[in-house]
Design an enzyme around this catalytic site. Structure first.
Site, PDB file in Angstrom:
ATOM      1  N   LYS A 173      12.680  13.061 -71.535  1.00 22.67           N
ATOM      2  CA  LYS A 173      11.955  13.543 -72.705  1.00 22.67           C
ATOM      3  C   LYS A 173      10.478  13.329 -72.424  1.00 22.67           C
ATOM      4  O   LYS A 173      10.003  12.198 -72.348  1.00 22.67           O
ATOM      5  CB  LYS A 173      12.394  12.747 -73.928  1.00 22.67           C
ATOM      6  CG  LYS A 173      11.797  13.215 -75.237  1.00 22.67           C
ATOM      7  CD  LYS A 173      12.376  12.368 -76.360  1.00 22.67           C
ATOM      8  CE  LYS A 173      11.869  12.752 -77.727  1.00 22.67           C
ATOM      9  NZ  LYS A 173      12.454  11.878 -78.767  1.00 22.67           N
ATOM     10  N   LYS A 210      13.919  17.841 -72.100  1.00 22.38           N
ATOM     11  CA  LYS A 210      13.192  18.274 -73.289  1.00 22.38           C
ATOM     12  C   LYS A 210      11.704  18.083 -73.066  1.00 22.38           C
ATOM     13  O   LYS A 210      11.319  16.984 -72.639  1.00 22.38           O
ATOM     14  CB  LYS A 210      13.660  17.414 -74.463  1.00 22.38           C
ATOM     15  CG  LYS A 210      13.021  17.726 -75.784  1.00 22.38           C
ATOM     16  CD  LYS A 210      13.522  16.764 -76.843  1.00 22.38           C
ATOM     17  CE  LYS A 210      12.804  17.069 -78.145  1.00 22.38           C
ATOM     18  NZ  LYS A 210      13.127  16.139 -79.200  1.00 22.38           N
TER      19      LYS A 210
HETATM   20 ZN   LIG Z   1      12.804   8.950 -82.551  1.00 18.55          ZN
END
Ligand SMILES: [Zn+2]
Length: 304
Positions: free
Chosen positions: A175, A228
């Site tokens: 992420k 992501k």
């Molecule tokens: Zn969070």
């Protein structure tokens, strides 16, 4: 001769559950995406399922927030209620739940905060409780997004101990600290009250660190690895695809969606074409599952 083909079952539709009844509040920067009360989520999920969507991921906007993010793991939490309602209205749907605390904490961080610091150990305990309560409500897949060290392992252990060994973990393995999350923060009202989340999200410039993070989640028992955002990180997706034998997911995030919408509204691009091109590129790079706000529109194109 086409090497990459999109199909309805590639897509997971994110939905935002909020308090109240008959609430459908469109998110200004994400046209076509709404904050929905539980009764409306039930209808929305049933309609999506009817259209051919195979899975959804639920995010929650609690009525009240507190220091400990209680709403995340309460039996009557907004996501727990939404899961039960969708189970009822659309029994065939795969239900995923976002497993984090930041939408529920008054400080907006993803864990327990003391003296301005996010504490890993106590955060893990609450994240594990959150996952178990979501599984109890009927979630098929939990998606821990807090990026706390050891979260996948802690959640796996807690789920197994509670008898939910069939519940899968979609790990936000990679992420990035991305500017593309902007519209989501409006949708989920989850911008941190102080500091930012860069301390536990990855530097956009790093590749080897991504491999390392994914390796940890893999070792801790992740069932699906996710990257992501998606489009700026197709190289990461492809590299992970080659390194791991797990299903790969990619999250086509709010800002990626909003940019296409905004340009299309100005008449600067052909929305349908750019949407399908974008989603195809994500699949081509190696995604087995694409989380996207375009799930329904893409399925409509595919079935037309
Ligand atoms: Zn969070």
């Amino acid at each position: 001769m086409r090497e990459t083909r999109l199909a309805a079952d590639d897509f997971i539709l994110p939905l935002f559950a909020c308090a109240g009844k008959n609430v459908r509040r469109e998110i200004a920067s994400m046209p076509g995406v709404y904050n929905l009360s539980v009764d409306e989520i039930a209808k929305e999920a049933a309609a999506a399922s009817e259209l051919g969507v195979k899975g959804i991921i639920l995010f929650g906007l609690p009525e009240a927030k507190d220091e400990a993010g209680t709403g995340a793991y309460h039996e009557q939490g907004i996501v727990q209620q939404a899961v039960r309602a969708v189970r009822e209205s659309a029994p065939e749907l795969v239900i995923m739940t976002d497993t984090c605390l930041c939408e529920y904490t008054s400080h907006g961080h993803c864990g327990v905060v003391r003296d301005g610091e996010v504490l890993n150990g106590p955060s893990l305990e609450l994240l594990a409780r959150t996952a178990v309560s979501q599984a109890e409500a009927g979630a098929d897949v939990v998606a821990p997004s807090a990026m706390m060290g050891g979260q996948v392992g802690a959640i796996r252990d807690a789920l197994d101990d509670a008898g939910f060994d069939q519940v899968a973990i979609l790990a936000y393995a990679v992420k990035y600290a991305s500017g593309f999350y902007g519209p989501f923060r409006e949708a989920a009202d989850s911008a941190p009250a102080f500091g930012d989340r860069r301390a536990y999200q990855m530097d956009v410039a790093n590749v080897r660190e991504a491999m390392y993070e994914a390796e940890l989640d893999y070792a801790e028992g992740a069932d699906i690895l996710m990257v992501k955002p998606a489009t700026c990180y197709l190289d990461i997706l492809k590299t992970l695809r080659e390194q791991f034998d797990l299903p790969m997911a990619a999250y086509h995030v709010s800002g990626e969606y909003a940019m296409i919408k905004a340009a299309a509204r100005n008449g600067w691009i052909d929305e349908q074409r750019v949407m399908m091109e974008t989603l195809t590129s994500i699949k081509r790079a190696g995604a087995d599952i694409i989380l996207t706000y375009y799930a329904r529109e893409a399925i409509r194109v595919l079935s037309s």
